[in-house]
Design a protein around this motif. Structure first.
Motif, mmCIF file in Angstrom:
data_model
loop_
_atom_site.group_PDB
_atom_site.id
_atom_site.type_symbol
_atom_site.label_atom_id
_atom_site.label_comp_id
_atom_site.label_asym_id
_atom_site.label_seq_id
_atom_site.Cartn_x
_atom_site.Cartn_y
_atom_site.Cartn_z
ATOM 1 N N MET A 35 1.680 11.084 -10.996
ATOM 2 C CA MET A 35 0.860 12.285 -11.097
ATOM 3 C C MET A 35 1.721 13.526 -11.338
ATOM 4 O O MET A 35 1.274 14.494 -11.970
ATOM 5 C CB MET A 35 0.030 12.448 -9.823
ATOM 6 N N THR A 36 2.963 13.499 -10.880
ATOM 7 C CA THR A 36 3.860 14.628 -11.070
ATOM 8 C C THR A 36 4.063 14.931 -12.556
ATOM 9 O O THR A 36 4.149 16.098 -12.958
ATOM 10 C CB THR A 36 5.218 14.361 -10.405
ATOM 11 N N THR A 37 4.122 13.897 -13.385
ATOM 12 C CA THR A 37 4.303 14.127 -14.821
ATOM 13 C C THR A 37 3.110 14.873 -15.410
ATOM 14 O O THR A 37 3.265 15.682 -16.333
ATOM 15 C CB THR A 37 4.502 12.797 -15.569
ATOM 16 N N LEU A 38 1.907 14.609 -14.882
ATOM 17 C CA LEU A 38 0.711 15.269 -15.395
ATOM 18 C C LEU A 38 0.565 16.688 -14.867
ATOM 19 O O LEU A 38 -0.016 17.549 -15.529
ATOM 20 C CB LEU A 38 -0.535 14.449 -15.020
ATOM 21 N N VAL A 39 1.091 16.940 -13.668
ATOM 22 C CA VAL A 39 0.965 18.261 -13.054
ATOM 23 C C VAL A 39 2.026 19.224 -13.582
ATOM 24 O O VAL A 39 1.738 20.372 -13.933
ATOM 25 C CB VAL A 39 1.064 18.148 -11.516
ATOM 26 N N VAL A 40 3.270 18.761 -13.655
ATOM 27 C CA VAL A 40 4.401 19.627 -13.989
ATOM 28 C C VAL A 40 4.658 19.673 -15.489
ATOM 29 O O VAL A 40 5.018 20.723 -16.042
ATOM 30 C CB VAL A 40 5.666 19.163 -13.242
ATOM 31 N N LEU A 99 0.830 -1.206 0.000
ATOM 32 C CA LEU A 99 0.000 0.000 0.000
ATOM 33 C C LEU A 99 0.865 1.257 0.000
ATOM 34 O O LEU A 99 0.581 2.222 -0.732
ATOM 35 C CB LEU A 99 -0.923 -0.003 1.215
ATOM 36 N N ALA A 100 1.916 1.265 0.813
ATOM 37 C CA ALA A 100 2.800 2.434 0.870
ATOM 38 C C ALA A 100 3.488 2.665 -0.475
ATOM 39 O O ALA A 100 3.559 3.799 -0.969
ATOM 40 C CB ALA A 100 3.840 2.248 1.978
ATOM 41 N N MET A 101 3.989 1.584 -1.073
ATOM 42 C CA MET A 101 4.667 1.729 -2.363
ATOM 43 C C MET A 101 3.701 2.184 -3.440
ATOM 44 O O MET A 101 4.048 3.009 -4.305
ATOM 45 C CB MET A 101 5.320 0.403 -2.753
ATOM 46 N N SER A 102 2.463 1.678 -3.421
ATOM 47 C CA SER A 102 1.475 2.073 -4.418
ATOM 48 C C SER A 102 1.178 3.566 -4.320
ATOM 49 O O SER A 102 1.081 4.266 -5.344
ATOM 50 C CB SER A 102 0.185 1.265 -4.223
ATOM 51 N N ALA A 103 1.044 4.084 -3.098
ATOM 52 C CA ALA A 103 0.784 5.515 -2.916
ATOM 53 C C ALA A 103 1.967 6.347 -3.397
ATOM 54 O O ALA A 103 1.787 7.377 -4.070
ATOM 55 C CB ALA A 103 0.490 5.802 -1.442
ATOM 56 N N LEU A 104 3.193 5.924 -3.078
ATOM 57 C CA LEU A 104 4.380 6.665 -3.508
ATOM 58 C C LEU A 104 4.500 6.695 -5.027
ATOM 59 O O LEU A 104 4.773 7.739 -5.634
ATOM 60 C CB LEU A 104 5.633 6.028 -2.893
ATOM 61 N N VAL A 105 4.288 5.540 -5.652
ATOM 62 C CA VAL A 105 4.430 5.429 -7.103
ATOM 63 C C VAL A 105 3.371 6.279 -7.811
ATOM 64 O O VAL A 105 3.650 6.949 -8.814
ATOM 65 C CB VAL A 105 4.319 3.942 -7.505
ATOM 66 N N SER A 106 2.147 6.266 -7.296
ATOM 67 C CA SER A 106 1.091 7.074 -7.898
ATOM 68 C C SER A 106 1.403 8.564 -7.784
ATOM 69 O O SER A 106 1.099 9.344 -8.699
ATOM 70 C CB SER A 106 -0.246 6.767 -7.224
ATOM 71 N N THR A 107 2.003 8.960 -6.670
ATOM 72 C CA THR A 107 2.410 10.352 -6.501
ATOM 73 C C THR A 107 3.430 10.748 -7.561
ATOM 74 O O THR A 107 3.355 11.834 -8.152
ATOM 75 C CB THR A 107 2.998 10.565 -5.100
ATOM 76 N N VAL A 108 4.388 9.867 -7.813
ATOM 77 C CA VAL A 108 5.406 10.137 -8.836
ATOM 78 C C VAL A 108 4.774 10.289 -10.218
ATOM 79 O O VAL A 108 5.083 11.225 -10.970
ATOM 80 C CB VAL A 108 6.464 9.017 -8.844
ATOM 81 N N ILE A 143 -4.254 11.865 -5.718
ATOM 82 C CA ILE A 143 -4.781 13.125 -5.175
ATOM 83 C C ILE A 143 -3.685 13.895 -4.441
ATOM 84 O O ILE A 143 -3.524 15.105 -4.608
ATOM 85 C CB ILE A 143 -5.965 12.838 -4.230
ATOM 86 N N THR A 144 -2.908 13.184 -3.623
ATOM 87 C CA THR A 144 -1.825 13.829 -2.886
ATOM 88 C C THR A 144 -0.773 14.381 -3.841
ATOM 89 O O THR A 144 -0.254 15.483 -3.649
ATOM 90 C CB THR A 144 -1.176 12.833 -1.913
ATOM 91 N N GLY A 145 -0.461 13.611 -4.882
ATOM 92 C CA GLY A 145 0.526 14.068 -5.856
ATOM 93 C C GLY A 145 0.081 15.322 -6.571
ATOM 94 O O GLY A 145 0.872 16.256 -6.770
ATOM 95 N N ALA A 146 -1.203 15.368 -6.944
ATOM 96 C CA ALA A 146 -1.715 16.542 -7.643
ATOM 97 C C ALA A 146 -1.597 17.785 -6.775
ATOM 98 O O ALA A 146 -1.305 18.878 -7.270
ATOM 99 C CB ALA A 146 -3.169 16.315 -8.045
ATOM 100 N N SER A 147 -1.797 17.630 -5.472
ATOM 101 C CA SER A 147 -1.737 18.773 -4.575
ATOM 102 C C SER A 147 -0.314 19.055 -4.106
ATOM 103 O O SER A 147 0.217 20.143 -4.303
ATOM 104 C CB SER A 147 -2.643 18.523 -3.359
ATOM 105 N N ALA A 148 0.311 18.044 -3.487
ATOM 106 C CA ALA A 148 1.619 18.260 -2.863
ATOM 107 C C ALA A 148 2.702 18.561 -3.886
ATOM 108 O O ALA A 148 3.489 19.497 -3.723
ATOM 109 C CB ALA A 148 1.996 17.040 -2.025
#
Length: 488
Positions: free
Chosen positions: A292-297, A281-290, A417-422
């Motif tokens: 999402m960064t490509t879509l945000v930045v 679960l922790a790795m899945s959240a971290l990877v999804s954050t990474v 969601i966290t990646g899009a915001s943070a």
């Protein structure tokens, strides 16, 4: 550790080999629809703003309503599948998705459209949560990795095709067509699911007493508060964000208390004593954050620094999903061949390399450097997803597959969601401007480098978790027979 005898549902896929292909088509279509529901409306936001004579902040709820509904309900959808039967509930989801898509296409006002999108998201939570749960009863054990890879491919296709398909439909038929087109697809998936997916072990009427209503309500409100806390303010942190986060902490404490006392808990808290599940679960959240960064930045860098027009930015941004679609099935086959443990580590290492490459290569090589870095990062993501999902779901009992699949999808959505915001906030801070869209090229380039360096660090953190010793073991990868006795 004594090897478990196969249960009837685990033997079913081998006995149903002639229909396995069509069962996978049904699951693939369900995954495609849930992803298409996320991506296809984005291109219509300017058109919707004109049609309803309102602003962008208002029409953004057409996207947010769907995402929030999925995030809030996905664990409950999985639990409902465990109680009522995975195939039965998936069919409910497909029927609900067709109905909601029709209501979206017919919506006379923006509030009606947002409400219909929330209903569509509720159905989408079933599609997203139960497709992974149904893999183990639809295919043989040795093909599980390939099936997970196929689902990853369909998710990527839905993400990549949504903007293109939506643009074509809006140009030719208007915005209502982007919702109407999903209704017949959902009905076709419903027919396939009813005919080709293995029958549920559950028969007869559903025992509603087995559904944890208080826990479901508290978890839904807690997740909604979290989603609002990290999205409100567009990256700025205000008092309302703190209040919402305080409500999240209170909600989590209340949820734990309810689950401990419930005779039929939504989530068995004992499951989180498993280090392998917690790591996944922790790795899945971290990877999804990474990711999402490509879509945000990415869009800011491509337009502001490299000077590409919107059409070219969209084309370059579609490279990632396109590569993801092509690499999903091969990733699943690698899991079947080498085991989930090895492929998780491989995928995370490749993602770290790709993220660090995005921090540097585009500033040296321009668009070619950006695409090259994506070509490293995205297949690494597919390797991780196929292996992580396989490792988690391989040994989950039939009556808990839905809720564990839902929890796994929840971790992914919370990461998005966290990646899009943070990560958006990190990029804004690093670029030194309150609005990166108007910042200078040097500032945006610096923000890009800092943000993806942090993303690379998150991928490395995931790799550390995978290598820590408790994340996975070969027994849970499904590729090595369990050993008798001793420590695993």
């Amino acid at each position: 550790m004594q090897p478990k005898p196969q249960s009837p549902d685990e033997q079913a896929p081998d006995e149903q080999a002639p229909v396995t292909h069509w069962a996978l088509v049904a699951l693939a279509m369900a995954m495609l629809l849930s992803s298409l529901g996320i991506s296809i409306p984005n291109v219509a936001l300017p058109t919707l703003a004109d049609a309803f004579r309102t602003g962008l902040p208002q029409v953004q709820w057409v996207v947010l309503a769907y995402l929030l509904a999925i995030t809030v309900l996905i664990v409950s959808a999985g639990r409902l599948g465990d109680i009522a039967g995975h195939r039965r509930v998936l069919c409910w989801g497909l029927a609900g998705f067709a109905l909601a898509s029709t209501l979206c296409a017919m919506a006379p006002t923006l509030p009606a459209l947002v409400a219909a999108r929330a209903l569509q998201g509720a159905a989408g939570s079933i599609l997203m949560g139960l497709t992974v749960a149904l893999v183990r009863t639809s295919v043989s054990k040795e093909r599980t990795g390939s099936a997970m890879g196929l689902l990853g491919t369909m998710s990527a296709i839905g993400t990549a095709a949504g903007p293109t398909l939506g643009g074509l439909l809006i140009s030719g038929l208007g915005w209502r067509a982007i919702f109407a087109v999903m209704a017949p697809l959902a009905l076709a998936g419903l027919v396939l699911a009813q005919r080709c997916l293995p029958a549920d072990a559950q028969r007869g009427r559903v025992d509603h007493r087995a559904f944890d209503k208080p826990g479901t309500l508290v978890l839904a409100l807690t997740l909604a508060a979290y989603a609002l806390a990290v999205t409100a303010g567009n990256g700025a942190f205000h008092r309302r964000n703190l209040i919402l986060l305080a409500l999240v902490a209170l909600g989590l404490a209340l949820f734990v208390l309810i689950e401990r006392r419930s005779p039929a808990p939504l989530v068995r808290l004992s499951a989180f004593r498993d280090p392998a599940l917690n790591a996944a679960l922790a790795m899945s959240a971290l990877v999804s954050t990474v990711m999402m960064t490509t879509l945000v930045v990415g869009p800011f860098y491509l337009s502001r620094v490299l000077g590409h027009p919107a059409a070219v930015v969209g084309l370059v941004m579609s490279v990632g999903p396109a590569i993801s679609a092509l690499s999903g099935v091969p990733a699943g086959r690698l899991v079947d061949r080498f085991g989930a443990n090895a492929v998780v580590i491989w995928g995370l290492a490749q993602m770290a390399v790709g993220a660090f490459a995005l921090a540097g290569l585009p500033n040296m090589l321009g668009t070619a450097g950006y695409v090259l870095a994506l070509a490293v990062l995205t297949p690494g993501y597919q390797l991780f997803q196929a292996a992580n999902n396989t490792a988690v779901m391989m040994e989950v009992p039939q009556d808990r597959r839905g809720v564990i699949s839902g929890v796994l999808s929840l971790a992914r959505n919370l990461g998005l969601i966290t990646g899009a915001s943070a990560m958006g906030a990190v990029f804004t801070l690093a670029s030194g401007s309150a609005n990166p869209a108007t910042a200078g090229t040097a500032s945006v380039a610096h923000g890009m480098a800092v943000t993806f360096a942090l993303a690379g660090g998150l991928a490395l953190l995931g790799l550390v978790i995978a290598l820590s010793g408790g994340a996975f073991n070969l027994e849970r990868s499904g590729n090595t027979p369990p050993r008798r006795g001793g420590n695993s």
